[in-house]
Enzyme design. Structure first.
Site, PDB file in Angstrom:
ATOM      1  N   TYR A 135       0.822  -1.213   0.000  1.00 46.10           N
ATOM      2  CA  TYR A 135       0.000   0.000   0.000  1.00 46.10           C
ATOM      3  C   TYR A 135       0.858   1.266   0.000  1.00 46.10           C
ATOM      4  CZ  TYR A 135      -4.821  -1.738   0.300  1.00 46.10           C
ATOM      5  OH  TYR A 135      -6.042  -2.293   0.011  1.00 46.10           O
ATOM      6  N   GLU A 142       2.276   6.561  -6.890  1.00 43.92           N
ATOM      7  CA  GLU A 142       1.215   7.408  -7.450  1.00 43.92           C
ATOM      8  C   GLU A 142       1.501   8.884  -7.185  1.00 43.92           C
ATOM      9  OE1 GLU A 142      -2.504   6.000  -5.883  1.00 43.92           O
ATOM     10  OE2 GLU A 142      -2.042   3.921  -6.388  1.00 43.92           O
TER      11      GLU A 142
END
EC number: 4.2.1.134
Length: 213
Positions: A135, A142
């Site tokens: 994660y 991103e």
């Protein structure tokens, strides 16, 4: 449903194999994005159907969490990586693609084995443990990719609408991307701690079940 889960897992295996083959051919991890660009766009766009699958109970996941995850990935795929060609060579792109790929292979393997009523503990453990690293890895990729796109968006005025115009409406895509980055601050911890809570609940239950046997 079993066939669906197998297909969803298989599509990410295609991307994983593409990455490995490209790495072996080039001998470098730089610019591997181009080797999986087309399947990534196709499969990630097709993932919009997963929101409906969750809504109708076909896949046992939260509709809200799935919608956020899928929409954010589609946004990264098309509105950032595809639209801003200059970021496609950034290592951060590979960072989130690898994180997405491993996460989805594990997730749909978990669903497939669960439907077969033969879920190996290793798959369950991976589903509720590897996210601890994957994660943050995906989110870092991103955010770094969006950050890398900012100067090019500002320079080109990509997707921005300036006044005056007949609609009397303006939109600054550069500012919008900054707001998207800021939105990660409240949203990511909620998702992360939700998964940590799920991990404690699922794995502790498994351990208690083993002890009772």
């Amino acid at each position: 449903l079993l066939i669906l889960d197998f297909f969803l897992s298989f599509r990410w295996l295609v991307i994983a194999v593409g990455l490995v083959r490209a790495y072996l051919a080039k001998g470098s991890y730089h610019s591997l994005y181009y080797s999986i660009e087309k399947p990534l766009k196709f499969f990630q766009t097709g993932a919009l159907l997963e929101i409906l699958h969750c809504a109708f109970g076909i896949v046992p996941s939260s509709v809200v969490l799935t919608a956020f995850q899928v929409m954010s990935r589609v946004f990264l795929t098309w509105a950032v990586t595809h639209s801003v060609k200059e970021v496609q060579t950034e290592d951060s792109v590979l960072l989130f693609v690898v994180a997405w790929t491993i996460t989805e292979i594990i997730r749909y393997s978990f669903y497939t084995f669960s439907l077969l009523n033969h879920l190996p503990y290793l798959i369950k453990w991976a589903r509720y443990t590897l996210f601890i690293v994957l994660y943050p890895m995906g989110v870092s990729g991103e955010l770094l990719t969006i950050y890398a796109a900012l100067p090019f968006v500002r320079q080109s005025g990509l997707y921005s609408i300036s006044l005056p115009n007949k609609y009397n409406f303006s939109f600054d895509y550069y500012t919008f991307l900054i707001l998207v980055m800021i939105s990660y601050i409240p949203i990511f911890p909620q998702l992360y701690f939700h998964m940590l809570h799920q991990r404690r609940k699922v794995l502790s239950h498994t351990e208690e079940h083993k002890k009772s046997e």
